[in-house]
Design a protein around this motif. Structure first.
Motif, PDB file in Angstrom:
ATOM      1  N   GLU A  28       0.832  -1.199   0.000  1.00 62.28           N
ATOM      2  CA  GLU A  28       0.000   0.000   0.000  1.00 62.28           C
ATOM      3  C   GLU A  28       0.872   1.256   0.000  1.00 62.28           C
ATOM      4  O   GLU A  28       1.976   1.264   0.553  1.00 62.28           O
ATOM      5  N   VAL A  29       0.366   2.298  -0.632  1.00 58.33           N
ATOM      6  CA  VAL A  29       1.041   3.596  -0.642  1.00 58.33           C
ATOM      7  C   VAL A  29       0.131   4.609   0.040  1.00 58.33           C
ATOM      8  O   VAL A  29      -1.013   4.804  -0.380  1.00 58.33           O
ATOM      9  N   ILE A  30       0.640   5.226   1.098  1.00 58.29           N
ATOM     10  CA  ILE A  30      -0.146   6.183   1.874  1.00 58.29           C
ATOM     11  C   ILE A  30       0.613   7.498   1.959  1.00 58.29           C
ATOM     12  O   ILE A  30       1.824   7.512   2.198  1.00 58.29           O
ATOM     13  N   LYS A 190       6.725   7.010  -8.290  1.00 56.56           N
ATOM     14  CA  LYS A 190       5.588   6.373  -8.954  1.00 56.56           C
ATOM     15  C   LYS A 190       5.968   4.977  -9.450  1.00 56.56           C
ATOM     16  O   LYS A 190       5.181   4.029  -9.353  1.00 56.56           O
ATOM     17  N   ALA A 193       5.982   2.598  -6.568  1.00 57.05           N
ATOM     18  CA  ALA A 193       4.610   2.275  -6.184  1.00 57.05           C
ATOM     19  C   ALA A 193       4.013   1.231  -7.130  1.00 57.05           C
ATOM     20  O   ALA A 193       3.346   0.289  -6.692  1.00 57.05           O
ATOM     21  N   SER A 194       4.277   1.384  -8.421  1.00 55.01           N
ATOM     22  CA  SER A 194       3.725   0.449  -9.411  1.00 55.01           C
ATOM     23  C   SER A 194       4.327  -0.942  -9.264  1.00 55.01           C
ATOM     24  O   SER A 194       3.714  -1.935  -9.678  1.00 55.01           O
ATOM     25  N   THR A 198       5.799  -1.006  -0.463  1.00 53.33           N
ATOM     26  CA  THR A 198       5.015  -0.346   0.575  1.00 53.33           C
ATOM     27  C   THR A 198       5.663   0.992   0.894  1.00 53.33           C
ATOM     28  O   THR A 198       6.854   1.059   1.176  1.00 53.33           O
ATOM     29  N   GLU A 211      -2.975  10.933  -7.310  1.00 57.72           N
ATOM     30  CA  GLU A 211      -2.829  10.018  -8.441  1.00 57.72           C
ATOM     31  C   GLU A 211      -2.211   8.676  -8.074  1.00 57.72           C
ATOM     32  O   GLU A 211      -2.516   7.653  -8.698  1.00 57.72           O
ATOM     33  N   CYS A 213      -1.428   7.418  -4.577  1.00 55.64           N
ATOM     34  CA  CYS A 213      -1.626   6.792  -3.272  1.00 55.64           C
ATOM     35  C   CYS A 213      -2.949   6.031  -3.178  1.00 55.64           C
ATOM     36  O   CYS A 213      -3.943   6.401  -3.797  1.00 55.64           O
ATOM     37  N   ASP A 214      -2.923   4.972  -2.381  1.00 62.74           N
ATOM     38  CA  ASP A 214      -4.137   4.209  -2.109  1.00 62.74           C
ATOM     39  C   ASP A 214      -5.014   4.923  -1.094  1.00 62.74           C
ATOM     40  O   ASP A 214      -6.237   4.884  -1.182  1.00 62.74           O
ATOM     41  N   ARG A 215      -4.351   5.550  -0.115  1.00 62.00           N
ATOM     42  CA  ARG A 215      -5.078   6.334   0.883  1.00 62.00           C
ATOM     43  C   ARG A 215      -4.261   7.570   1.241  1.00 62.00           C
ATOM     44  O   ARG A 215      -3.043   7.590   1.076  1.00 62.00           O
ATOM     45  N   PRO A 229      -9.467   7.049   0.890  1.00 60.40           N
ATOM     46  CA  PRO A 229      -8.964   7.053  -0.483  1.00 60.40           C
ATOM     47  C   PRO A 229      -8.873   8.489  -0.992  1.00 60.40           C
ATOM     48  O   PRO A 229      -9.664   9.352  -0.587  1.00 60.40           O
TER      49      PRO A 229
END
Length: 250
Positions: A28-30, A190, A193-194, A198, A211, A213-215, A229
């Motif tokens: 996940e990316v926060i 980016k 993240a792809s 984490t 664009e 982040c998940d949250r 989100p």
């Protein structure tokens, strides 16, 4: 990957963090956003035990970073044990903190060789792969003073990745850069993240938060006011304080 439960940090009877509850899943990316002084950077530093929490607890991949549990109690680990745990967490700061007297390749292999006891050849081979990943394959023999700010920050990211971390923390990684150099660093992030890394990112780059982040967690006065989100938080924030903040940064 990260679990924070009722985390607080108190200095001189003043709470810097208070009642922080946050779970971050693997991959996940926060983003942490909010006004200056809201505790975002302190929370990052608590996750890898650069700053000790006052109460509550924090785990990374189900393990305490600075402590061991015996029954109901937590006991602080030795500095060597803490460093071993911390080596699994990559951190990129506002300032690049590169060794000015070492070239790019030497900067990247320093920790794998000294901390993980890798051979220079093994560490160098992986460092070259990472430099290619961050678009700096041609700069391995350059010194930090010969690089732009954006290039130095990309080297700092490669240096963190050289330890093969399970978690990456970014503390406003673009805030010290000239505006035209911000994009090249964000592109590397980016890409990470792809690939499923984490990541917890303190940032003022709202477009990145929206664009990539998940949250997004909005912090103010040492607490997480809301976490949602990005589309929900940016377009329909639940709190009046978040609405006020976002009205000034959009």
């Amino acid at each position: 990957m990260v679990e924070a439960v009722k985390v607080a940090k108190e200095i001189d009877d003043q709470y810097i963090l208070q009642d922080i509850n946050l779970s971050v899943a693997k991959g996940e990316v926060i983003s942490l956003i909010g006004p200056s002084g809201s505790g975002k950077s302190t929370l990052l530093r608590c996750i890898n035990h650069l700053t000790k929490i006052s109460s509550g607890y924090l785990t990374v991949d189900n393990e305490f970073i600075g402590y061991r549990r015996e029954g109901k109690y937590l006991y602080e680990l030795s500095e060597a044990e803490i460093s071993g745990k911390r080596s699994e967490i990559g951190m990129v700061f506002q300032r690049f903190n590169l060794f000015q007297h070492k070239n790019v390749l030497e900067n990247i292999i320093e920790a794998p060789v000294q901390v993980k006891r890798q051979s220079v050849r093994e560490a160098s081979d992986y460092a070259k792969e990472l430099l290619n990943k961050v678009g700096l394959a041609h700069k391995e023999l350059a010194y930090p003073a010969q690089l732009s700010g954006g290039q130095q920050q990309r080297v700092a990211i490669a240096r963190a990745l050289a330890m093969r971390p399970k978690l990456m923390l970014f503390d406003e990684p673009t805030s010290a850069l000239d505006p035209e150099l911000v994009g090249e660093v964000l592109e590397v992030m980016k890409s990470l993240a792809s690939e499923g890394m984490t990541m917890i990112v303190v940032t003022h780059e709202m477009s990145f938060a929206r664009e990539v982040c998940d949250r997004v967690a909005f912090m103010d006065q040492g607490t997480i006011i809301e976490c949602a989100p990005p589309q929900q938080l940016f377009d329909n924030p639940a709190s009046e304080r978040a609405r006020e903040f976002l009205s000034h940064v959009r």
